[in-house]
Design an enzyme around this catalytic site. Sequence first.
Site, PDB file in Angstrom:
ATOM      1  CE  LYS A  96      -3.950  -2.457   1.925  1.00  0.00           C
ATOM      2  NZ  LYS A  96      -3.392  -3.790   2.234  1.00  0.00           N
ATOM      3  NE  ARG A  97       6.236   0.582   1.292  1.00  0.00           N
ATOM      4  CZ  ARG A  97       6.022  -0.366   2.201  1.00  0.00           C
ATOM      5  NH1 ARG A  97       4.811  -0.647   2.611  1.00  0.00           N
ATOM      6  NH2 ARG A  97       7.051  -1.048   2.719  1.00  0.00           N
TER       7      ARG A  97
END
Lengths: 270, 270
Positions: A96-97
């Site tokens: 979830k960057r």
Amino acid sequence: MTTQQLVEQIKAKKSFLCIGLDVDLNKIPKHLLDTEDPIFEFNKAIIDATHDLCVSYKPNTAFYEAYGLKGWKALERTINYINEKYPEIFTIADAKRGDIGNTSTMYAKAFFEDLAFDSVTVAPYMGKDSVEPFLAFKNKHTIMLALTSNQGAFDFQTLDVDGKELYKQVLETSKSWQNSENLMYVVGATKAEYFTEIRKIVPNSFLLVPGVGAQGGNLQDVCKYGMNDNIGLLINSSRGIIYAGNDENFAKAAAEKALELQQQMSEVLS
Amino acid sequence: MTTQQLVEQIKAKKSFLCIGLDVDLNKIPKHLLDTEDPIFEFNKAIIDATHDLCVSYKPNTAFYEAYGLKGWKALERTINYINEKYPEIFTIADAKRGDIGNTSTMYAKAFFEDLAFDSVTVAPYMGKDSVEPFLAFKNKHTIMLALTSNQGAFDFQTLDVDGKELYKQVLETSKSWQNSENLMYVVGATKAEYFTEIRKIVPNSFLLVPGVGAQGGNLQDVCKYGMNDNIGLLINSSRGIIYAGNDENFAKAAAEKALELQQQMSEVLS
């Protein structure tokens, strides 16, 4: 890996199951804690027991980072093990960057090059230039959060933006980004009724679906409203499979849970 | 670290400068590449040369993850070095994390416990239960993205949600979360005119402000509209400081750039 290779694997295995490798040292069988690398030993056993029942593994990076260097090393060993022994498997770094352009490029290198994952999950809040650096990698896939399966999804994702929920706006907007054919989307299974609407916006994209089982989502409903001509779904289960057993037979117990889901998927596909 | 300790440090040093430690091996002086741990050696020199001019260091995790185990090790050495040698410094893990509840707890442990940072940046898209696990840590700070400094900020953050831009809704909603007193916010400096509006919503919170200098933001404007009785601002500069020089005197060059900013801040504070 190309999308076509993923679709072929799904058809061959009659499965679109993704297994989440969220390893918590407080939850794995006690006897593994005496080994040198408990996280990897746990993953290795789970992978060896389930690789023919699933098409994808998804380690969530939080569970590895929490153990510092040891954890990052276990993540590296896990992805290398899958890539060497089961190269047909579609691997997902659930990270979830998302950051400004040059920084997102560094994240993309971390997961696509250094760790050699096939895909990575990203967050949409920072917009186009935070996601396009990931999309630039050929035969790599970027899985963007659209509608998540947690309660907090209703804080912002479903807010009304010009007569349309935010997550729909996110889906819509992302289609115009460069190399958007490399996008997949996270869509939580707890809201099967949403899939009809989502398929109107992204009919051809793969959707990564958490929340079946433990979080209350129903596999049949998700398939009914979410499947497309290319299958187009990866259904994830983490805790329900990997913590099915807690003794020396934990991998066998995990395989049994995976088989249950694979059989349901096989029925849907036939 | 308490907020009060941060404020006291700002007053003592007459500086609210945060230096971003975004180490790219392609940009650091060549002679460092022959050392065993070039990333750490670079950081150590920068930190030793600038610690009296700034109140905070902010390594962006992407730049460390891109180098795999070596990178994570360098991050660990860097935070340990700061905590041991300059414990008065406010440390920020610029990680932009966020996930469902139990997973966010793992991220919080990674950055607050394993690495012992004072704060971590998080993304708001997944809502309340993705952020509250971070807020539960006493004397630790969670810096949430509100309005970022990149072009993509205008894709979603400024969309109109019920007559209010999304980033304002994010600020507003977050105030009702448990332990919200542990929240700070990221607000890009490229839009100084927004600070007046933001201060109406979060008058007392600290704002971490990227985008001064290189990205076009103006320090005086940001202070004029963004400062509060407690100062309430951390102004970040990364590339403008750490890559000011490219030879053996790089740390001295960085200190000169940091001094320029510190002097401007000292003027504003007097």
